[in-house]
Scaffold this motif. Structure first.
Motif, PDB file in Angstrom:
ATOM      1  N   LEU A  48       0.813  -1.217   0.000  1.00 47.88           N
ATOM      2  CA  LEU A  48       0.000   0.000   0.000  1.00 47.88           C
ATOM      3  C   LEU A  48       0.848   1.270   0.000  1.00 47.88           C
ATOM      4  O   LEU A  48       0.304   2.377  -0.049  1.00 47.88           O
ATOM      5  CB  LEU A  48      -0.936   0.012   1.212  1.00 47.88           C
ATOM      6  CG  LEU A  48      -2.039  -1.030   1.189  1.00 47.88           C
ATOM      7  CD1 LEU A  48      -2.829  -0.989   2.480  1.00 47.88           C
ATOM      8  CD2 LEU A  48      -2.949  -0.849  -0.010  1.00 47.88           C
ATOM      9  N   GLN A  49       2.178   1.120   0.028  1.00 52.66           N
ATOM     10  CA  GLN A  49       3.052   2.288  -0.014  1.00 52.66           C
ATOM     11  C   GLN A  49       2.769   3.083  -1.282  1.00 52.66           C
ATOM     12  O   GLN A  49       2.643   2.524  -2.367  1.00 52.66           O
ATOM     13  CB  GLN A  49       4.528   1.861   0.005  1.00 52.66           C
ATOM     14  CG  GLN A  49       4.979   1.209   1.286  1.00 52.66           C
ATOM     15  CD  GLN A  49       4.902   2.121   2.494  1.00 52.66           C
ATOM     16  OE1 GLN A  49       4.998   3.334   2.395  1.00 52.66           O
ATOM     17  NE2 GLN A  49       4.713   1.510   3.650  1.00 52.66           N
ATOM     18  N   GLY A  50       2.663   4.400  -1.137  1.00 44.73           N
ATOM     19  CA  GLY A  50       2.421   5.271  -2.276  1.00 44.73           C
ATOM     20  C   GLY A  50       0.969   5.368  -2.687  1.00 44.73           C
ATOM     21  O   GLY A  50       0.643   6.095  -3.629  1.00 44.73           O
ATOM     22  N   ARG A  51       0.081   4.679  -2.015  1.00 43.63           N
ATOM     23  CA  ARG A  51      -1.356   4.736  -2.333  1.00 43.63           C
ATOM     24  C   ARG A  51      -2.026   5.774  -1.448  1.00 43.63           C
ATOM     25  O   ARG A  51      -1.779   5.830  -0.244  1.00 43.63           O
ATOM     26  CB  ARG A  51      -2.027   3.388  -2.091  1.00 43.63           C
ATOM     27  CG  ARG A  51      -1.331   2.234  -2.736  1.00 43.63           C
ATOM     28  CD  ARG A  51      -1.752   2.074  -4.152  1.00 43.63           C
ATOM     29  NE  ARG A  51      -1.121   0.866  -4.678  1.00 43.63           N
ATOM     30  CZ  ARG A  51      -0.707   0.756  -5.907  1.00 43.63           C
ATOM     31  NH1 ARG A  51      -0.871   1.745  -6.737  1.00 43.63           N
ATOM     32  NH2 ARG A  51      -0.147  -0.344  -6.333  1.00 43.63           N
ATOM     33  N   LYS A  52      -2.884   6.585  -2.041  1.00 41.81           N
ATOM     34  CA  LYS A  52      -3.626   7.579  -1.267  1.00 41.81           C
ATOM     35  C   LYS A  52      -4.851   6.917  -0.662  1.00 41.81           C
ATOM     36  O   LYS A  52      -5.622   6.262  -1.361  1.00 41.81           O
ATOM     37  CB  LYS A  52      -4.025   8.750  -2.161  1.00 41.81           C
ATOM     38  CG  LYS A  52      -4.670   9.888  -1.389  1.00 41.81           C
ATOM     39  CD  LYS A  52      -4.702  11.203  -2.161  1.00 41.81           C
ATOM     40  CE  LYS A  52      -5.640  11.153  -3.310  1.00 41.81           C
ATOM     41  NZ  LYS A  52      -5.903  12.469  -3.904  1.00 41.81           N
ATOM     42  N   LEU A  53      -5.015   7.084   0.651  1.00 45.22           N
ATOM     43  CA  LEU A  53      -6.137   6.511   1.380  1.00 45.22           C
ATOM     44  C   LEU A  53      -7.066   7.640   1.802  1.00 45.22           C
ATOM     45  O   LEU A  53      -6.644   8.593   2.462  1.00 45.22           O
ATOM     46  CB  LEU A  53      -5.640   5.756   2.618  1.00 45.22           C
ATOM     47  CG  LEU A  53      -4.577   4.687   2.383  1.00 45.22           C
ATOM     48  CD1 LEU A  53      -4.090   4.118   3.711  1.00 45.22           C
ATOM     49  CD2 LEU A  53      -5.113   3.582   1.490  1.00 45.22           C
ATOM     50  N   LEU A  54      -8.331   7.539   1.416  1.00 45.95           N
ATOM     51  CA  LEU A  54      -9.302   8.585   1.730  1.00 45.95           C
ATOM     52  C   LEU A  54     -10.418   8.041   2.608  1.00 45.95           C
ATOM     53  O   LEU A  54     -10.797   6.866   2.496  1.00 45.95           O
ATOM     54  CB  LEU A  54      -9.890   9.162   0.441  1.00 45.95           C
ATOM     55  CG  LEU A  54      -8.892   9.886  -0.464  1.00 45.95           C
ATOM     56  CD1 LEU A  54      -9.567  10.328  -1.756  1.00 45.95           C
ATOM     57  CD2 LEU A  54      -8.290  11.080   0.246  1.00 45.95           C
ATOM     58  N   LEU A  55     -10.958   8.899   3.448  1.00 47.65           N
ATOM     59  CA  LEU A  55     -12.085   8.559   4.302  1.00 47.65           C
ATOM     60  C   LEU A  55     -13.361   8.897   3.541  1.00 47.65           C
ATOM     61  O   LEU A  55     -13.523  10.038   3.068  1.00 47.65           O
ATOM     62  CB  LEU A  55     -12.006   9.346   5.610  1.00 47.65           C
ATOM     63  CG  LEU A  55     -12.984   8.974   6.705  1.00 47.65           C
ATOM     64  CD1 LEU A  55     -12.746   7.530   7.162  1.00 47.65           C
ATOM     65  CD2 LEU A  55     -12.853   9.931   7.872  1.00 47.65           C
ATOM     66  N   VAL A  56     -14.251   7.925   3.393  1.00 42.84           N
ATOM     67  CA  VAL A  56     -15.467   8.118   2.611  1.00 42.84           C
ATOM     68  C   VAL A  56     -16.705   7.717   3.414  1.00 42.84           C
ATOM     69  O   VAL A  56     -16.619   6.966   4.387  1.00 42.84           O
ATOM     70  CB  VAL A  56     -15.433   7.330   1.283  1.00 42.84           C
ATOM     71  CG1 VAL A  56     -14.303   7.812   0.386  1.00 42.84           C
ATOM     72  CG2 VAL A  56     -15.317   5.836   1.524  1.00 42.84           C
ATOM     73  N   GLN A  57     -17.841   8.230   2.962  1.00 44.33           N
ATOM     74  CA  GLN A  57     -19.137   7.933   3.560  1.00 44.33           C
ATOM     75  C   GLN A  57     -20.099   7.671   2.406  1.00 44.33           C
ATOM     76  O   GLN A  57     -20.097   8.420   1.424  1.00 44.33           O
ATOM     77  CB  GLN A  57     -19.606   9.153   4.359  1.00 44.33           C
ATOM     78  CG  GLN A  57     -20.931   9.016   5.035  1.00 44.33           C
ATOM     79  CD  GLN A  57     -20.807   8.320   6.371  1.00 44.33           C
ATOM     80  OE1 GLN A  57     -19.845   8.526   7.082  1.00 44.33           O
ATOM     81  NE2 GLN A  57     -21.772   7.492   6.687  1.00 44.33           N
ATOM     82  N   TYR A  58     -20.888   6.602   2.483  1.00 47.21           N
ATOM     83  CA  TYR A  58     -21.895   6.381   1.451  1.00 47.21           C
ATOM     84  C   TYR A  58     -22.752   7.631   1.318  1.00 47.21           C
ATOM     85  O   TYR A  58     -22.999   8.335   2.300  1.00 47.21           O
ATOM     86  CB  TYR A  58     -22.784   5.191   1.788  1.00 47.21           C
ATOM     87  CG  TYR A  58     -22.088   3.851   1.724  1.00 47.21           C
ATOM     88  CD1 TYR A  58     -21.341   3.480   0.620  1.00 47.21           C
ATOM     89  CD2 TYR A  58     -22.201   2.959   2.780  1.00 47.21           C
ATOM     90  CE1 TYR A  58     -20.713   2.246   0.565  1.00 47.21           C
ATOM     91  CE2 TYR A  58     -21.582   1.719   2.739  1.00 47.21           C
ATOM     92  CZ  TYR A  58     -20.836   1.373   1.626  1.00 47.21           C
ATOM     93  OH  TYR A  58     -20.215   0.152   1.579  1.00 47.21           O
ATOM     94  N   ALA A  59     -23.212   7.905   0.097  1.00 47.69           N
ATOM     95  CA  ALA A  59     -23.995   9.119  -0.154  1.00 47.69           C
ATOM     96  C   ALA A  59     -25.205   8.799  -1.023  1.00 47.69           C
ATOM     97  O   ALA A  59     -25.245   7.778  -1.720  1.00 47.69           O
ATOM     98  CB  ALA A  59     -23.114  10.165  -0.843  1.00 47.69           C
ATOM     99  N   ASP A  60     -26.173   9.712  -0.987  1.00 47.83           N
ATOM    100  CA  ASP A  60     -27.367   9.566  -1.821  1.00 47.83           C
ATOM    101  C   ASP A  60     -27.124  10.237  -3.184  1.00 47.83           C
ATOM    102  O   ASP A  60     -26.081  10.871  -3.387  1.00 47.83           O
ATOM    103  CB  ASP A  60     -28.603  10.118  -1.099  1.00 47.83           C
ATOM    104  CG  ASP A  60     -28.597  11.630  -0.922  1.00 47.83           C
ATOM    105  OD1 ASP A  60     -27.820  12.350  -1.599  1.00 47.83           O
ATOM    106  OD2 ASP A  60     -29.405  12.111  -0.103  1.00 47.83           O
ATOM    107  N   PRO A  61     -28.075  10.142  -4.123  1.00 49.39           N
ATOM    108  CA  PRO A  61     -27.876  10.729  -5.454  1.00 49.39           C
ATOM    109  C   PRO A  61     -27.809  12.255  -5.472  1.00 49.39           C
ATOM    110  O   PRO A  61     -27.528  12.860  -6.500  1.00 49.39           O
ATOM    111  CB  PRO A  61     -29.095  10.238  -6.246  1.00 49.39           C
ATOM    112  CG  PRO A  61     -29.540   9.008  -5.549  1.00 49.39           C
ATOM    113  CD  PRO A  61     -29.242   9.259  -4.095  1.00 49.39           C
ATOM    114  N   HIS A  62     -28.055  12.896  -4.327  1.00 47.18           N
ATOM    115  CA  HIS A  62     -27.950  14.355  -4.232  1.00 47.18           C
ATOM    116  C   HIS A  62     -26.610  14.779  -3.639  1.00 47.18           C
ATOM    117  O   HIS A  62     -26.358  15.958  -3.420  1.00 47.18           O
ATOM    118  CB  HIS A  62     -29.099  14.907  -3.384  1.00 47.18           C
ATOM    119  CG  HIS A  62     -30.441  14.586  -3.953  1.00 47.18           C
ATOM    120  ND1 HIS A  62     -31.001  15.275  -5.014  1.00 47.18           N
ATOM    121  CD2 HIS A  62     -31.322  13.613  -3.630  1.00 47.18           C
ATOM    122  CE1 HIS A  62     -32.168  14.750  -5.306  1.00 47.18           C
ATOM    123  NE2 HIS A  62     -32.392  13.735  -4.482  1.00 47.18           N
TER     124      HIS A  62
END
Length: 97
Positions: free
Chosen positions: A19-33
């Motif tokens: 995973l070195q060099g990979r960007k890790l982002l924090l995400v949350q499921y979202a609706d179509p809006h």
């Protein structure tokens, strides 16, 4: 594939060497809006240079390990696209910007 909102960044100096060099982002499921849905946020590997505030397309499970950049990596969720526009029932429900 699912829709998610990038809500933050993750810094992990000690991680699996693949995973070195990979960007890790924090995400949350979202609706179509583009609004976050209830539930726990989670970490996804970014393959498209997304950032906080972006609405993205997420691939999960074994499919997350089937891109050129994530083959055989220990990942369960990856960001494969940044959404510019979402259209539902003939009208635009989300537009970036």
């Amino acid at each position: 594939m699912r829709i998610a909102l990038v809500i933050g960044k993750t810094v992990a100096t000690m991680k699996d060497e693949r995973l070195q060099g990979r960007k890790l982002l924090l995400v949350q499921y979202a609706d179509p809006h583009g609004q976050p849905l209830p539930g726990e946020p989670f970490i996804a590997v970014d393959t498209v240079d997304a950032g906080p505030g972006d609405l993205v397309v997420l691939t999960e499970g074994s499919s997350a390990r089937q891109t050129d950049t994530t083959t055989n990596l220990p990942v369960d969720a990856i960001i494969v696209a940044v959404i510019d526009t979402l259209e539902t029932d003939g009208s635009v429900s989300y537009r970036k910007g």
